[in-house]
Design an enzyme around this catalytic site. Sequence first.
Site, PDB file in Angstrom:
ATOM      1  N   ASP A 188       0.837  -1.185   0.000  1.00  0.00           N
ATOM      2  CA  ASP A 188       0.000   0.000   0.000  1.00  0.00           C
ATOM      3  C   ASP A 188       0.883   1.249   0.000  1.00  0.00           C
ATOM      4  OD1 ASP A 188      -2.753   1.161   0.425  1.00  0.00           O
ATOM      5  OD2 ASP A 188      -1.798   1.910   2.257  1.00  0.00           O
ATOM      6  N   GLU A 203       1.587  -0.464  -5.140  1.00  0.00           N
ATOM      7  CA  GLU A 203       0.639   0.605  -5.440  1.00  0.00           C
ATOM      8  C   GLU A 203       1.512   1.844  -5.617  1.00  0.00           C
ATOM      9  OE1 GLU A 203      -3.476   2.473  -3.661  1.00  0.00           O
ATOM     10  OE2 GLU A 203      -1.818   2.175  -2.269  1.00  0.00           O
TER      11      GLU A 203
END
Length: 615
Positions: free
Chosen positions: A327, A363
Amino acid sequence: MAVVSEGLQLGAALEAGGVRFSVWSGAAERIWVSIFDDHDRETDRVELARGAEGMFSAEIAGLGAGVRYGLRADGPYDPQRGLWFDPEKLLVDPYALEIDRPYAFDPRLAARRGEGGDTAPLMPKALVRKLPRVDVAPPRFRPGELIYEFNVRGFTMHHPAVPEHLRGTIGALGHPAIIEHLVGLGVGAVELMPITAWMDERHLPPLGLRNAWGYNPVTFMALDPRLAPGGWAELRDTVAALHEAGISVILDLVFNHTAESDALGPTLSLRGLDARAYYRHDRDDRLVNDTGTGHTVACDHPAVQRLVLDSLRAFVRHAGVDGFRFDLAPILGRDANGFRADAPPLRAMVEDEILKDRILIAEPWDIGPGGYQLGNFQPPFLEWNDRFRDDVRRFWRGDAGMVGTLATRLAGSFDVFSDDATRSVNFLAAHDGMTLRDLVSYEHKHNLANGEDNRDGHDDNLSWNHGVEGGTHDGTVLTARRRNVKALLASLFVSRGTIMLTAGDEFGRTQGGNNNAYAQDNAITWLDWEGRDEELEAFVRALSGIRRRIAALRETTRLDESEVRWLREDGALMTVTDWEDPARQHLTMVFGGLRVEIGPDEVKWHEMESSDGRD
């Protein structure tokens, strides 16, 4: 910068005569370990001895597996300088492998020193554990295959075939009905949204809401007891069951922020041990906010780098996990000078003996300066490709001049990825944003249930509603929406690169237009298995079957001009004028034995007899 010794195992280590507790802090003056009985009473408090390079440790005789403990640290207290030492704040060991109950927010956890009292009754306790190692095999998943993303709890809460006591847990994923569904879709790897223990953001309890996604961790190794009541054994057994079915397991991990939040947040672990080392601060000693959560984990610090790598190794060694999705991944490569693709944490992952063959997915954006890094990670990192998402949406929404861009996305986005093989993870929808069905049913977000007057979530969703916002009984509108969903799905499955599908989009899940459902641990995010669109699901299974049969669709190498033909609807080769025509909505792609006809309303395909696409 401090050097963190590799010579001492951090955390709680079982030894012949007891347990050795070890922790790192570069600024603490004193650190203790507090021992608790089964009634949550503190029965002993032992000071750890200060060693070299910020290491604190002590062996306590007579203790064994299952002992419940926490840490306390003392030193200067000056929050304006990033110093938060308070021995009344019980801290969870950053290396805790298991906690005895979930984290729960309480305002007293954020009280200033001398005001809130002892927080031990409010905090989970870490448990001493020694985990067995598993036989680690190379991942079966290969780039170009299908990744299936889901929230562990919401995925099975309403599944009628899963026993009630298993619903919402990691263990449910090994149930035959779940595995049958995954195999039928041709899933190469499941991507589990965060399963490490998290805490609700402080604004949620007053709203009667709770975090449903888990992107707010406290510690990086302990599994959330709500998802894994059976602890690491539950994860280990489930991974083994998925492996038996030929499915790899990817964990979505959050190393960019924690639940300790901004300067008003609670003191739970890292902040109480050494906030200046574990979190980034600017020249004025203020917390750096490259994450949107009020602070940023200092991944350029050796102590953090070791913690991150040790966490990844633990999931591989003790559960056989195949890979990781990171993330806000630029945080892992960021220091005071910005992002570097060869930063020590990122380089270490691809060089480490245990991790170097794992699936690694970034990401590739955060909100810090220069935070958008799509295409800039180094192999073997795969990257979520939001340009595929947005451009495919624009084409099917009917935006002008998109046919050339669509072809670029279908061919692997080599305008973004300069390597010989694309590292793109193509997706249309993810956990964050509208579902695929909602994308063609709502022109605007509908987030009132989140309690923030519809201010949260993205405003520009590149969505469309066919003239009616939300639910309708108009058959014409419903037919048009269905055609668009199928066209979007077909575009995904015939694209070059790794593809990702979010659970439920294969059978028409809806969140009622909510594009930020992180706080909806209820029917908004729980998949409706009994009400699923079985015809749409069969369509997706057919698409997946084509992708499995035609090897060229799973290739990630750059398409040579000799491998693909781009045709007009009349069968003639596309010309420069055709590519530049802003009104063009037709395109035919022929390659690898497949003919794909893309029109303004639908996608049709035909499997050819010869590999060059000619009958």
